[in-house]
Design an enzyme around this catalytic site. Sequence first.
Site, PDB file in Angstrom:
ATOM      1  N   TYR A  15       0.839  -1.209   0.000  1.00  0.00           N
ATOM      2  CA  TYR A  15       0.000   0.000   0.000  1.00  0.00           C
ATOM      3  C   TYR A  15       0.873   1.258   0.000  1.00  0.00           C
ATOM      4  CZ  TYR A  15      -3.822   3.067   1.620  1.00  0.00           C
ATOM      5  OH  TYR A  15      -4.763   4.054   1.752  1.00  0.00           O
ATOM      6  N   LYS A  56       1.005   4.063  -2.971  1.00  0.00           N
ATOM      7  CA  LYS A  56       0.565   5.425  -2.703  1.00  0.00           C
ATOM      8  C   LYS A  56       1.684   6.434  -2.935  1.00  0.00           C
ATOM      9  CE  LYS A  56      -3.768   4.885  -1.690  1.00  0.00           C
ATOM     10  NZ  LYS A  56      -4.776   5.296  -2.699  1.00  0.00           N
TER      11      LYS A  56
END
Length: 312
Positions: free
Chosen positions: A167, A171
């Site tokens: 993640y 991001k």
Amino acid sequence: MAELRFDDRVAVITGAGRGLGRAYALMLAARGASIVVNDTGGALTGGGGVDAGPAQQVVDEINAAGGAAVACTESVTTAAGGQAIVGAALDQYGRLDILIHNAGTVRRGSLKEMSYEDFDAVLDVHLRGAFHVVRPAFPVMCGAGYGRIVLTSSIGGLYGNHGVANYAAAKAGVIGLSNVVALEGAAEGVLCNVVVPSAVTRMADGLDISQYPPMGTELVAPVVGLLAHESCPVNGEMLIAIAGRIARAVIAESPGVQRLSWTVEDVAEQLYAIRNLAAPLEFPVVPDGHAQHIRYSFDSAAWAMRERAHHV
């Protein structure tokens, strides 16, 4: 201040069946935009197949309130899916003005144990998914001379977090993608910015939120609304929205230390000065942060060379 409206604008919002995406869709529709509500309806981990229910429920809510919306259950994880999502706006409304990539999944695991499958699966939605919708939308917007693109990063992408290497990497990558979109779109009326949101949605499942302050989606949606509006005054920037606090995030550098030669020991001795952020430097993405960074460093080197020549 007059209400900021989106009449005659068409917005594609990924991950709009629940949570933040739903809040964005309802807000823009209430202000006049026509919406493509994209959501596969899958599980938070990205599995579970396609469920048209979440997207259709948002569409029904918008239409019942007198707005205009259509559902699209294509997945952002493939190029074909991204093209179909953008195509849904063009087929239904004949234009595309706003793209908000909000779709997201989570697959937690320590770095020692994370599988390659889980790493790729999260990048497929957050980072590759961003490219899969930006790539077909961008030339359409450039051709029209107008566009607003909002991509979603995270405090995990800015600062990292335990158990989410996939993640965090995705991001952080979104920020780099957004910078290029902002640079290449600036001359053609296409702006791109990043929202760094925090809200209590299903991504908070399993977390102890008993001591959290108010963190509803309604505290984030207005930020995205401004970034998606024709009057948006910024390009290539990152806005944070968490617990009612809205802020700007930047990449900054220390002025650093300029020398014409270095040893490992020199770096160790100068490390405090090298890291000193008392007078931080910021090179805005637009119009030419990349070039400004290089020019500053080159000018610093030229100054050092002139000083050495002066003292010889």
